[in-house]
Design an enzyme around this catalytic site. Structure first.
Site, mmCIF file in Angstrom:
data_model
loop_
_atom_site.group_PDB
_atom_site.id
_atom_site.type_symbol
_atom_site.label_atom_id
_atom_site.label_comp_id
_atom_site.label_asym_id
_atom_site.label_seq_id
_atom_site.Cartn_x
_atom_site.Cartn_y
_atom_site.Cartn_z
ATOM 1 N N LYS A 1 14.788 -4.683 50.659
ATOM 2 C CA LYS A 1 16.217 -4.834 50.898
ATOM 3 C C LYS A 1 16.574 -4.604 52.360
ATOM 4 C CE LYS A 1 17.807 -4.092 46.142
ATOM 5 N NZ LYS A 1 18.424 -5.397 45.889
ATOM 6 N N PHE B 1 14.944 0.236 37.265
ATOM 7 C CA PHE B 1 14.806 -1.171 37.635
ATOM 8 C C PHE B 1 13.829 -1.250 38.796
ATOM 9 C CE2 PHE B 1 15.759 -4.974 40.063
ATOM 10 C CZ PHE B 1 15.759 -5.936 39.068
ATOM 11 N N ASP C 1 10.099 4.434 44.364
ATOM 12 C CA ASP C 1 10.703 3.124 44.572
ATOM 13 C C ASP C 1 11.987 3.355 45.362
ATOM 14 O OD1 ASP C 1 12.164 0.782 44.453
ATOM 15 O OD2 ASP C 1 11.686 0.353 42.356
#
Length: 396
Positions: free
Chosen positions: A244, A130, A215
């Site tokens: 985040k 993702f 990532d």
């Protein structure tokens, strides 16, 4: 008119938070919830952390936004701090994780273009990955649930099985630019890269002139007990996307790169209206102040070990429901023997415990990095109470 004012792309639950304090959220009905989801690993310092809120308030009253056409003393300072504490030589600030991954993809492709090899544009990515919800980032996953209905997608990606080093290496050809991989897949089910796999990708990049793009949007920024998850493997990437936890709740991301990997990113090749705005920089500085404090990351590791221990001790008492624990630090997954989404909803609605479901019937447990022993004990107590009365749908 039947459509809701908020576009109905989220199956929103009945929890409606209006206030947060530390590891707790409070709904508009006054209900208190133990937040072990942290906005999906975003609220690194929990809710209402005084250092973060003070920095944001003071900056908001001073200067919130100016164009990137002007000099950015705030951005320069934070970028230098990141450079000083990471592998990177340069940083591009974004507003989200997806934008950070997009910048990473562009940086990788532009590197080969600058070297006179524009055909080397394909990134090898991995199943159940993702990377975000933009057209570029959904093109970088083979998950149908992300892609269906959005075709035609962008070319330039090949897909291998996660943790299958031989399969990934077999995809290398004259068009390969590098690998794009999460050291720990979050949405995919807290699937952690093996040491052989990640170090093997690094070795292949070095041997073939490719770029390793990590990532670390979810697994970075202290979540694993290291500043970044790749430190667990003793390797460094060429390019890395983060977000985040970097803003602690403020919309903020970054793409970090070595000088060599960023050689193609010259003036005019990329940009962002809001990226690197002074308000985001103030949030980033405050988060970094706390995470880099002596002992902070060591405490994340200690709390992660304690939480894992509690989860593993609980499993035998409910082995009809729970299977195993995976992950590291405060990025843990509790694998169920039935639908994790249903259990997450049950624990939320009946025991005021907030968690997040993931692939492979895994419950993601992603508390704020500032939790203590009392929060862990409360989490285990709520999980056990839920497990004692929960009946999986398959058993009905």
């Amino acid at each position: 008119m039947t459509i809701t004012p908020l576009m109905p792309v989220y199956p929103r639950c009945g929890v409606r938070p209006v206030r947060g304090e530390g590891a707790y959220l409070y709904g508009e009905d006054g209900q208190q919830y133990l937040d072990f989801a942290s906005g999906i690993a975003v609220n690194a310092l929990g809710h209402g952390h005084p250092h973060l809120t003070k920095a944001i308030a003071e900056q908001a009253a001073t200067l919130m936004h100016v164009s990137n056409l002007y000099g950015s003393p705030q951005g320069e300072h934070l970028a230098q701090r990141l450079v000083d504490h990471t592998f990177a030589d340069t940083v591009f600030f974004t507003n989200s994780g997806a934008e950070a991954v997009e910048c990473a993809i562009k940086t990788a492709r532009r590197y080969h273009f600058a070297n006179g090899n524009p055909q080397r544009h394909t990134l090898i990515t991995f199943d159940t990955a993702f990377h975000g919800r933009t057209l570029g980032t959904i093109s970088a996953t083979n998950q149908a649930k992300m892609r269906d209905g959005f075709e035609p997608l962008l070319p330039g990606f090949a897909y291998a099985n996660f943790n299958d080093l031989a399969g990934a290496l077999a995809l290398i050809d004259d068009n390969t630019a590098g690998f794009l991989v999460e050291p720990i897949q979050g949405e995919g089910g807290i699937r952690q890269a093996s040491h052989e796999f990640l170090t093997g990708l690094r070795k292949a990049c070095d041997e073939h002139g490719l770029l390793l793009v990590l990532d670390e949007v979810q697994c970075g920024y202290g979540r694993t007990g290291k500043f970044f998850a790749h430190e667990l493997y003793g390797i460094t990437p060429d390019i890395m996307s983060v977000a985040k936890g970097i803003g602690g709740g403020f919309p903020f991301g970054a793409c970090l790169a070595t000088e060599e990997a960023a050689k193609g990113m010259v003036a005019g090749t990329h940009g962002s209206t809001y990226g690197g705005n002074p308000l985001a920089m103030a949030a980033g500085e405050a988060i970094l102040d706390v995470i880099l404090e002596e002992g902070f990351l060591e405490n994340v590791t200690a709390m992660g070990d304690r939480l894992r221990q509690g989860l593993e001790q609980m499993i035998p008492n409910h082995d009809h429901l729970f299977d195993s624990v995976r992950g590291t630090g405060l990025m843990l997954g509790l694998k169920l023997k039935s639908d994790s989404r249903a259990f997450v909803a049950f624990a939320r609605d009946n025991h005021n415990l907030l968690m997040v479901s993931a692939g492979e019937n895994v419950v993601r447990i992603l508390p704020p990095l500032v939790i203590d022993e009392s929060h862990i004990a409360e989490c285990i107590e709520k999980l056990s109470a839920a497990a004692r009365v929960y009946v999986p749908a398959s058993d009905d």
